[in-house]
Design a protein around this motif. Structure first.
Motif, PDB file in Angstrom:
ATOM      1  N   ASP A 625       0.862  -1.177   0.000  1.00 31.96           N
ATOM      2  CA  ASP A 625       0.000   0.000   0.000  1.00 31.96           C
ATOM      3  C   ASP A 625       0.897   1.225   0.000  1.00 31.96           C
ATOM      4  O   ASP A 625       1.456   1.616   1.034  1.00 31.96           O
ATOM      5  N   ALA A 627       0.349   4.351  -0.231  1.00 26.32           N
ATOM      6  CA  ALA A 627      -0.077   5.494   0.572  1.00 26.32           C
ATOM      7  C   ALA A 627       0.389   5.369   2.013  1.00 26.32           C
ATOM      8  O   ALA A 627       0.496   6.373   2.723  1.00 26.32           O
ATOM      9  N   ASP A 641       0.535   6.993  -3.958  1.00 30.44           N
ATOM     10  CA  ASP A 641      -0.574   6.151  -3.526  1.00 30.44           C
ATOM     11  C   ASP A 641      -0.741   5.012  -4.529  1.00 30.44           C
ATOM     12  O   ASP A 641       0.070   4.841  -5.439  1.00 30.44           O
ATOM     13  N   ARG A 643      -1.302   0.769  -5.269  1.00 32.23           N
ATOM     14  CA  ARG A 643      -0.743  -0.478  -4.735  1.00 32.23           C
ATOM     15  C   ARG A 643       0.230  -1.085  -5.742  1.00 32.23           C
ATOM     16  O   ARG A 643       0.048  -0.952  -6.965  1.00 32.23           O
ATOM     17  N   ALA A 666      -4.396   4.336  -7.405  1.00 35.52           N
ATOM     18  CA  ALA A 666      -5.437   4.524  -6.401  1.00 35.52           C
ATOM     19  C   ALA A 666      -6.780   4.776  -7.081  1.00 35.52           C
ATOM     20  O   ALA A 666      -6.870   5.471  -8.104  1.00 35.52           O
TER      21      ALA A 666
END
Length: 814
Positions: A625, A627, A641, A643, A666
């Protein structure tokens, strides 16, 4: 003797050699042997397995001969031969082995002693027992005298031969001659010669010598006292254990003579022993007085003065307020063990094996201390405290290496009663008694324990304040120990005007932390010097910079010039890593489910697009992740941000693995994707078994870390950093056993295979090539036995979000 030397028949040198051994006809035969004629190796190494052809060649010339017969004959020689014959036989063995005597090696006498002990140790029966009974140090000395063995005297030659050890000569069999009753008597009889010879050997031999002294301590009291101030910590520990067999006054008499002569860095252990003995502090005070006013040895004066302060002031200081009573263990079995230990009446010679595994069950280690006292151990406090630096956990780390607050809770009452011991550990050091032992930063260790005190001990405030105003890693925990102590805060305020710039910066950092009006803290990383660290590294949390400070300290101790250390520190990179205890913010998860956008195909290796079975899908290892990853935490230009999904099929077929990475921006809709994995993963029964293990871990939690190059460096790097190999050795010791997962930073070295990042430049598919210097480590997983997985990519591809160009490699040595 003819059976022993029969292999020499194949080269025609047999008769001259036999005549020399039996009758001393001259050394010409030895010169011939040094030319390595056929059969010489069979004489020198009779315990090896020789080919049938070579055995038959000897048997043809001496019918019925076999290696077994030769070994039997050799036992007979060692049982009945006279000393002069044995001496010449030893010279033959040495010449046949074609060994060039190195400096300090006792030559043929060593080879003979090795072979005698090998021969009777490998056999059984009456002959072997008779040989073993015959051979002791007195016998070897007779042979040394008969053969004029190299050495000042036959006794010196004998002791040198029995103690010498290197990678070609393991000493454990010869050492048994010294450990026998006859050997102990020999050492006692020639105690002066023993002391003269023993102190010239390497550290590991001197440790053994210190243990030998305990067999007849009175005979070797002077040697044990000399070894108690040896250069090696392990030797000192063994020697002090031997001295503990004497009563207090005798130990004081033996140790006091070294207080004015031993190097100051070798004195702390002896001073600690004297501090625990009646009359010991008086001996230290007398040594201080002998130095006179204005001594030219200020380091020694400070050391001795601190030892006196610990006894006269710290031991007399009032205990910390609210010191609790000793808390008995709740575990019934442990309570019973402690009771048995206390009732045993031991003099303290035998430690409690396995105690390190029982400490976690003790809410208060003073319960163990009290059991030691009941057993009659005069140094029960010190012995208990020493467990922190002498005993290891199941992970082979010293107990005190990484104390948690919960661990420290069981230790603080002991040190609250013995502030002198706390002060000793504030001196620092690694707690090593052997180079292969793990190190303990004892200053960090005791500061962690002092943080659990309900109030800072007043007698330690000056020293803690000095640490708090320093520039090394210990300043921050020292400040936490001091808290809002008014005297310490006043000292910090005064230090803002100190003449030393580092002290002023430290004071400003200390006061600016809680928001002192008008005080501005220094730039992050100031403690390493202006411009030494990259700004992203200097801004890392103290827990990460702790490792760089410790590295710098140890590198300087290894003799690397400060400028070279600083240039190497400039290479440091930030990273995220798994913490030792697995804690930290969640930055992803391990294993399935695989969540992909509907229009993104399942990553796979395709070798025939027209065949439905012409591909192999890749296994999802981790989902990051982005972010949750702080900017600048990895030194990589990651997207802010979205994945990143990391894939790998963990096979042993090649260094490059089927796999890669997929970036999902994202807000992109995703769906769970079913996969059909068809490969045999390394060290797992199936891909499903691997996924199950990954899912059991679940959340991927990482903390801030820092890295330096650990893989073998190229010649051009060595040109800029001539001490690179030493620096890498030091960095390799900076580990808390975390780091199973890593994002960014440098790749971990695996068996010297090289850096996988630049190596991957030539491994990209699709004809795309990049410069090795552009490639960086995206992620690393030390997740398979004896192997490491690496995901690498170029910085340019990261910036362009071209995660499809990630290369996956596994270095393994199954």
């Amino acid at each position: 003797m003819r059976d022993c030397l029969a292999p020499l028949r194949v080269s025609g040198v047999f008769e001259p050699v036999v005549e020399h051994v039996l009758r001393g006809t001259g050394p010409k035969a030895l010169a011939t042997l040094r030319e390595r004629p056929a059969g010489a190796d069979m004489v020198a190494k009779p315990d090896l397995t020789w080919s049938a052809e070579r055995v038959a060649a000897v048997a043809d010339l001496r019918p019925g001969w076999s290696p077994r017969d030769a070994e039997t004959a050799r036992l007979m020689v060692y049982r009945i031969a006279q000393a002069d014959v044995l001496a010449r036989f030893g010279q033959v063995l040495h010449a046949a082995a074609d060994r060039t005597t190195v400096s300090g090696e006792p030559s043929w006498l060593l080879v003979l002693a090795d072979d005698v002990t090998r021969a009777y140790g490998a056999a059984d029966g009456v002959d072997a027992e008779n040989v073993q009974r015959r051979w002791d140090p007195h016998t070897l000395a007779e042979v040394a005298r008969a053969g004029d063995a190299p050495g000042r005297t036959p006794v010196h030659a004998t002791l040198s031969a029995l103690l010498y050890a290197d990678s070609s000569h393991w000493a454990y069999r010869r050492n048994r001659l010294l450990e026998s009753d006859a050997g102990v008597a020999f050492l006692a009889r020639y105690a002066d010669e023993f002391a003269d010879v023993a102190t010239g050997f390497e550290d590991h031999v001197r440790r053994y010598v210190a243990r030998l002294c305990a067999r007849r301590p009175e005979a070797h009291a002077g040697l044990a006292a000399e070894l108690a101030v040896d250069a090696d910590a392990g030797v000192r520990a063994e020697a002090l254990a031997t001295l503990s067999r004497f009563d207090g006054p005798r130990q004081v008499d033996l140790l006091r003579q070294h207080l004015r002569t031993a190097a100051p860095d070798r004195l702390p252990d002896a001073l600690a022993r004297l501090a625990d003995l009646g009359g010991g502090v008086v001996a230290i005070e007398e040594a201080l007085a002998d130095g006179g006013a204005g001594s030219a040895d200020p380091e020694r004066e400070q050391l001795l003065g601190r030892a006196v302060f610990r006894v006269r002031v710290l031991r007399a200081a009032e205990a910390v307020a609210s010191l609790p009573p000793v808390a008995a263990p709740q575990d019934a079995d442990l309570a019973e063990e402690l009771g048995a230990l206390g009732a045993g009446g031991s003099a303290g010679d035998h430690p409690w094996h396995g105690v390190e595994g029982r400490l976690a069950l003790m809410p208060d280690v003073r319960a163990l201390r009290d059991a030691y006292r009941s057993a009659g151990m005069p140094d029960a406090d010190r012995r208990t405290a020493a467990l922190l630096v002498t005993r290891t956990t199941h992970t082979r780390r010293k107990i005190g290496a990484f104390l948690t607050p919960e661990d420290a809770e069981r230790w603080w009452p002991l040190f609250a009663e013995r502030l002198d011991l706390a002060d000793e550990y504030l001196d620092g050091g690694e707690g090593r008694r052997h180079p292969d032992e793990s190190a303990v930063d004892t200053t960090t260790m005791i500061l962690t324990i002092l943080e659990r005190f309900p109030a800072v001990p007043e007698t330690l405030v000056p020293r803690l304040t000095s640490l708090a105003l320093g520039a090394n890693r210990h300043r921050l925990p020292a400040r936490r120990v001091l808290g809002d102590h008014p005297g310490a805060r006043a000292a910090a305020t005064a230090a803002l005007s100190d003449a030393d710039a580092a002290t002023r910066s430290s004071a400003a950092e200390w006061l600016a932390g809680p928001g002192e009006p008008g005080v501005v803290g220094p730039e992050p990383g100031w403690e390493f010097g202006a411009g030494v660290l990259h700004p992203a590294v200097g801004a890392l949390p103290a827990s990460a910079l702790w490792w760089l400070d410790r590295f710098r300290e140890q590198a300087l101790d290894r003799g690397v010039p400060a400028d070279d250390v600083d240039r190497w520190l400039g290479l440091a990179r930030p990273k995220l890593r798994t913490a030792r205890d697995g804690t930290g913010p969640v930055v992803g998860r391990l294993g399935s489910p695989l969540m992909l956008p509907p229009d993104v195909p399942t990553p796979a290796t395709v070798w025939d697009s027209d065949d439905p079975d012409g591909s192999c899908e890749h296994q999802l290892i981790a989902t990051l992740d982005l972010a949750a990853i702080p900017p600048e935490a990895t030194g990589l230009p990651l997207p802010p941000d979205g994945r990143v999904l990391l894939f790998a099929n963990i096979e042993l077929d090649d260094v490059v693995l089927p796999g890669g990475a997929v970036y999902v921006p994202a807000g992109t809709p995703v769906e769970e994707r079913e996969v059909s994995l068809d490969y045999e993963p390394y060290e797992y029964d199936s891909p499903e078994d691997l996924d199950d293990e990954l899912r059991r871990t679940g959340d991927l939690r990482l903390v801030h870390g820092v890295g330096l190059p650990s893989c073998p460096v190229e010649d051009e790097v060595l040109d800029r950093h001539p001490h690179a190999k030493t620096l890498q050795d030091v960095w390799s010791e900076q580990s808390d056993e975390g780091g199973e997962w890593q994002i960014g930073g440098y790749a971990a070295d695996f068996d010297g295979y090289g850096d996988p990042a630049p190596a991957s430049a030539s491994l990209e598919e699709g004809g795309h090539e990049s410069s090795p210097e552009d490639r960086v480590l995206l992620a690393q997983w030390v997740g398979v036995p004896m192997g490491i997985l690496y995901w690498t990519i170029t910085r340019q591809d990261l910036e362009a979000r071209r995660f499809d160009r990630v290369v996956v490699q596994m270095y393994a040595n199954p």
